[in-house]
Scaffold this motif. Structure first.
Motif, PDB file in Angstrom:
ATOM      1  N   SER A   5       0.824  -1.212   0.000  1.00  0.00           N
ATOM      2  CA  SER A   5       0.000   0.000   0.000  1.00  0.00           C
ATOM      3  C   SER A   5       0.860   1.265   0.000  1.00  0.00           C
ATOM      4  CB  SER A   5      -0.985  -0.003   1.172  1.00  0.00           C
ATOM      5  OG  SER A   5      -0.301   0.066   2.386  1.00  0.00           O
ATOM      6  N   GLU A   6       2.115   1.126   0.432  1.00  0.00           N
ATOM      7  CA  GLU A   6       3.036   2.275   0.382  1.00  0.00           C
ATOM      8  C   GLU A   6       3.679   2.416  -0.992  1.00  0.00           C
ATOM      9  OE1 GLU A   6       5.799   1.338   3.508  1.00  0.00           O
ATOM     10  OE2 GLU A   6       4.192   1.328   5.004  1.00  0.00           O
ATOM     11  N   SER A   7       3.577   1.379  -1.811  1.00  0.00           N
ATOM     12  CA  SER A   7       4.210   1.378  -3.132  1.00  0.00           C
ATOM     13  C   SER A   7       3.208   1.760  -4.206  1.00  0.00           C
ATOM     14  CB  SER A   7       4.755  -0.014  -3.452  1.00  0.00           C
ATOM     15  OG  SER A   7       5.555  -0.479  -2.400  1.00  0.00           O
ATOM     16  N   GLN A   8       3.722   2.247  -5.306  1.00  0.00           N
ATOM     17  CA  GLN A   8       2.878   2.586  -6.446  1.00  0.00           C
ATOM     18  C   GLN A   8       3.094   1.529  -7.521  1.00  0.00           C
ATOM     19  OE1 GLN A   8       0.714   5.319  -6.757  1.00  0.00           O
ATOM     20  NE2 GLN A   8       1.120   5.368  -4.566  1.00  0.00           N
ATOM     21  N   SER A   9       2.011   1.109  -8.135  1.00  0.00           N
ATOM     22  CA  SER A   9       2.127   0.180  -9.256  1.00  0.00           C
ATOM     23  C   SER A   9       0.915   0.330 -10.156  1.00  0.00           C
ATOM     24  CB  SER A   9       2.202  -1.257  -8.752  1.00  0.00           C
ATOM     25  OG  SER A   9       2.141  -2.148  -9.844  1.00  0.00           O
ATOM     26  N   ASP A  10       1.136   0.164 -11.457  1.00  0.00           N
ATOM     27  CA  ASP A  10      -0.002   0.219 -12.373  1.00  0.00           C
ATOM     28  C   ASP A  10      -0.714  -1.140 -12.412  1.00  0.00           C
ATOM     29  OD1 ASP A  10       1.935  -1.209 -13.689  1.00  0.00           O
ATOM     30  OD2 ASP A  10       2.080   0.154 -15.404  1.00  0.00           O
ATOM     31  N   GLN A  11      -0.193  -2.107 -11.634  1.00  0.00           N
ATOM     32  CA  GLN A  11      -0.792  -3.447 -11.597  1.00  0.00           C
ATOM     33  C   GLN A  11      -2.001  -3.520 -10.653  1.00  0.00           C
ATOM     34  OE1 GLN A  11       0.657  -6.511 -12.985  1.00  0.00           O
ATOM     35  NE2 GLN A  11       2.017  -5.209 -14.178  1.00  0.00           N
ATOM     36  N   TYR A  12      -2.087  -2.580  -9.723  1.00  0.00           N
ATOM     37  CA  TYR A  12      -3.200  -2.617  -8.766  1.00  0.00           C
ATOM     38  C   TYR A  12      -3.520  -1.217  -8.255  1.00  0.00           C
ATOM     39  CZ  TYR A  12       0.589  -2.391  -5.302  1.00  0.00           C
ATOM     40  OH  TYR A  12       1.695  -2.022  -4.584  1.00  0.00           O
ATOM     41  N   SER A  13      -4.779  -1.054  -7.851  1.00  0.00           N
ATOM     42  CA  SER A  13      -5.218   0.212  -7.259  1.00  0.00           C
ATOM     43  C   SER A  13      -5.375   0.012  -5.755  1.00  0.00           C
ATOM     44  CB  SER A  13      -6.565   0.610  -7.857  1.00  0.00           C
ATOM     45  OG  SER A  13      -7.553  -0.339  -7.465  1.00  0.00           O
ATOM     46  N   VAL A  14      -5.613   1.086  -5.039  1.00  0.00           N
ATOM     47  CA  VAL A  14      -5.862   1.010  -3.597  1.00  0.00           C
ATOM     48  C   VAL A  14      -7.071   0.102  -3.347  1.00  0.00           C
ATOM     49  CG1 VAL A  14      -6.487   2.344  -1.538  1.00  0.00           C
ATOM     50  CG2 VAL A  14      -4.894   3.308  -3.209  1.00  0.00           C
ATOM     51  N   GLU A  15      -8.080   0.224  -4.202  1.00  0.00           N
ATOM     52  CA  GLU A  15      -9.295  -0.586  -4.069  1.00  0.00           C
ATOM     53  C   GLU A  15      -9.001  -2.071  -4.264  1.00  0.00           C
ATOM     54  OE1 GLU A  15      -9.101   2.154  -6.118  1.00  0.00           O
ATOM     55  OE2 GLU A  15     -10.175   3.505  -4.757  1.00  0.00           O
ATOM     56  N   ASP A  16      -8.162  -2.372  -5.274  1.00  0.00           N
ATOM     57  CA  ASP A  16      -7.767  -3.769  -5.517  1.00  0.00           C
ATOM     58  C   ASP A  16      -7.122  -4.356  -4.276  1.00  0.00           C
ATOM     59  OD1 ASP A  16      -8.559  -3.604  -8.194  1.00  0.00           O
ATOM     60  OD2 ASP A  16      -6.547  -3.039  -8.881  1.00  0.00           O
ATOM     61  N   LEU A  17      -6.214  -3.569  -3.705  1.00  0.00           N
ATOM     62  CA  LEU A  17      -5.467  -4.016  -2.526  1.00  0.00           C
ATOM     63  C   LEU A  17      -6.412  -4.246  -1.349  1.00  0.00           C
ATOM     64  CD1 LEU A  17      -2.500  -4.607  -2.254  1.00  0.00           C
ATOM     65  CD2 LEU A  17      -2.150  -2.337  -1.309  1.00  0.00           C
ATOM     66  N   GLU A  18      -7.348  -3.319  -1.170  1.00  0.00           N
ATOM     67  CA  GLU A  18      -8.313  -3.446  -0.074  1.00  0.00           C
ATOM     68  C   GLU A  18      -9.177  -4.693  -0.227  1.00  0.00           C
ATOM     69  OE1 GLU A  18      -8.607  -1.901   2.882  1.00  0.00           O
ATOM     70  OE2 GLU A  18      -6.745  -0.948   2.253  1.00  0.00           O
ATOM     71  N   SER A  19      -9.644  -4.953  -1.451  1.00  0.00           N
ATOM     72  CA  SER A  19     -10.492  -6.138  -1.614  1.00  0.00           C
ATOM     73  C   SER A  19      -9.687  -7.430  -1.470  1.00  0.00           C
ATOM     74  CB  SER A  19     -11.291  -6.099  -2.918  1.00  0.00           C
ATOM     75  OG  SER A  19     -10.462  -5.991  -4.012  1.00  0.00           O
ATOM     76  N   LEU A  20      -8.411  -7.402  -1.871  1.00  0.00           N
ATOM     77  CA  LEU A  20      -7.570  -8.594  -1.680  1.00  0.00           C
ATOM     78  C   LEU A  20      -7.283  -8.823  -0.192  1.00  0.00           C
ATOM     79  CD1 LEU A  20      -6.225 -10.930  -3.158  1.00  0.00           C
ATOM     80  CD2 LEU A  20      -4.164  -9.528  -3.379  1.00  0.00           C
ATOM     81  N   LYS A  21      -7.135  -7.721   0.556  1.00  0.00           N
ATOM     82  CA  LYS A  21      -6.940  -7.849   2.010  1.00  0.00           C
ATOM     83  C   LYS A  21      -8.124  -8.571   2.659  1.00  0.00           C
ATOM     84  CE  LYS A  21      -5.361  -4.437   4.711  1.00  0.00           C
ATOM     85  NZ  LYS A  21      -4.919  -3.112   5.183  1.00  0.00           N
ATOM     86  N   GLU A  22      -9.315  -8.293   2.165  1.00  0.00           N
ATOM     87  CA  GLU A  22     -10.513  -8.974   2.689  1.00  0.00           C
ATOM     88  C   GLU A  22     -10.460 -10.463   2.404  1.00  0.00           C
ATOM     89  OE1 GLU A  22     -14.104  -6.999   1.392  1.00  0.00           O
ATOM     90  OE2 GLU A  22     -13.373  -5.081   2.194  1.00  0.00           O
ATOM     91  N   VAL A  23      -9.962 -10.820   1.205  1.00  0.00           N
ATOM     92  CA  VAL A  23      -9.826 -12.229   0.854  1.00  0.00           C
ATOM     93  C   VAL A  23      -8.860 -12.919   1.830  1.00  0.00           C
ATOM     94  CG1 VAL A  23      -9.011 -13.824  -0.939  1.00  0.00           C
ATOM     95  CG2 VAL A  23     -10.341 -11.806  -1.578  1.00  0.00           C
ATOM     96  N   TYR A  24      -7.819 -12.180   2.244  1.00  0.00           N
ATOM     97  CA  TYR A  24      -6.846 -12.703   3.209  1.00  0.00           C
ATOM     98  C   TYR A  24      -7.317 -12.512   4.659  1.00  0.00           C
ATOM     99  CZ  TYR A  24      -3.178 -13.847  -0.167  1.00  0.00           C
ATOM    100  OH  TYR A  24      -2.444 -14.425  -1.184  1.00  0.00           O
ATOM    101  N   GLU A  25      -8.552 -12.059   4.798  1.00  0.00           N
ATOM    102  CA  GLU A  25      -9.195 -11.876   6.107  1.00  0.00           C
ATOM    103  C   GLU A  25      -8.389 -10.973   7.039  1.00  0.00           C
ATOM    104  OE1 GLU A  25     -10.107 -15.832   7.498  1.00  0.00           O
ATOM    105  OE2 GLU A  25     -11.162 -16.302   5.634  1.00  0.00           O
ATOM    106  N   LEU A  26      -7.905  -9.860   6.470  1.00  0.00           N
ATOM    107  CA  LEU A  26      -7.127  -8.908   7.281  1.00  0.00           C
ATOM    108  C   LEU A  26      -7.962  -7.665   7.585  1.00  0.00           C
ATOM    109  CD1 LEU A  26      -3.767  -9.125   5.347  1.00  0.00           C
ATOM    110  CD2 LEU A  26      -4.264 -10.138   7.549  1.00  0.00           C
TER     111      LEU A  26
END
Length: 131
Positions: A110-131
């Motif tokens: 979340s501190e890094s920038q990448s065109d591979q994912y957005s903040v929203e992508d990261l947030e929804s993946l965190k939910e998949v990892y139950e964080l």
């Protein structure tokens, strides 16, 4: 002596390399393996062999060796790892400390920038990892 890894062509090869990485606790070799392995192929290569120890060494390798150089690749691996057979079972068995390691990798991404994912992508993946 650092483990030599090569691009696995099938689940058996991948399993052999992962077992060697695991036995040696070699996070650098594991990072090499994840760097040359197409994330999309992870669910197939892992087959039904995913276990806590493997998930953890993948997470640690991504955190310490991959995320800093290529956060997009680290994200892709996290995404496809979550599609692997037994992922939910393995996740449920992680200890509090192990979950914190997973959280650290997400924090790094979340501190890094990448065109591979957005903040929203990261947030929804965190939910998949139950964080």
């Amino acid at each position: 002596e650092k483990l030599r890894v090569w691009e696995p062509s099938n689940a058996y090869d991948f399993g052999q390399i992962v077992n060697a990485v695991k036995a040696n606790k070699d996070k650098a070799a594991c990072a090499d393996l994840l760097t040359i392995t197409d994330p999309k192929t992870l669910p197939v290569l892992l087959s039904n062999k995913l276990e806590g120890e493997i998930l953890l060494i993948f997470i640690q390798s991504l955190e310490h060796y991959v995320a800093g150089k290529d956060p997009g690749l680290a994200y892709q691996h996290l995404f496809y790892l979550s599609k692997a057979e037994r992922f939910k079972v393995v996740l449920a068995l992680l200890s509090k400390n192990e979950k914190e390691e997973v959280q650290q990798l997400f924090d790094l991404l979340s501190e890094s920038q990448s065109d591979q994912y957005s903040v929203e992508d990261l947030e929804s993946l965190k939910e998949v990892y139950e964080l």
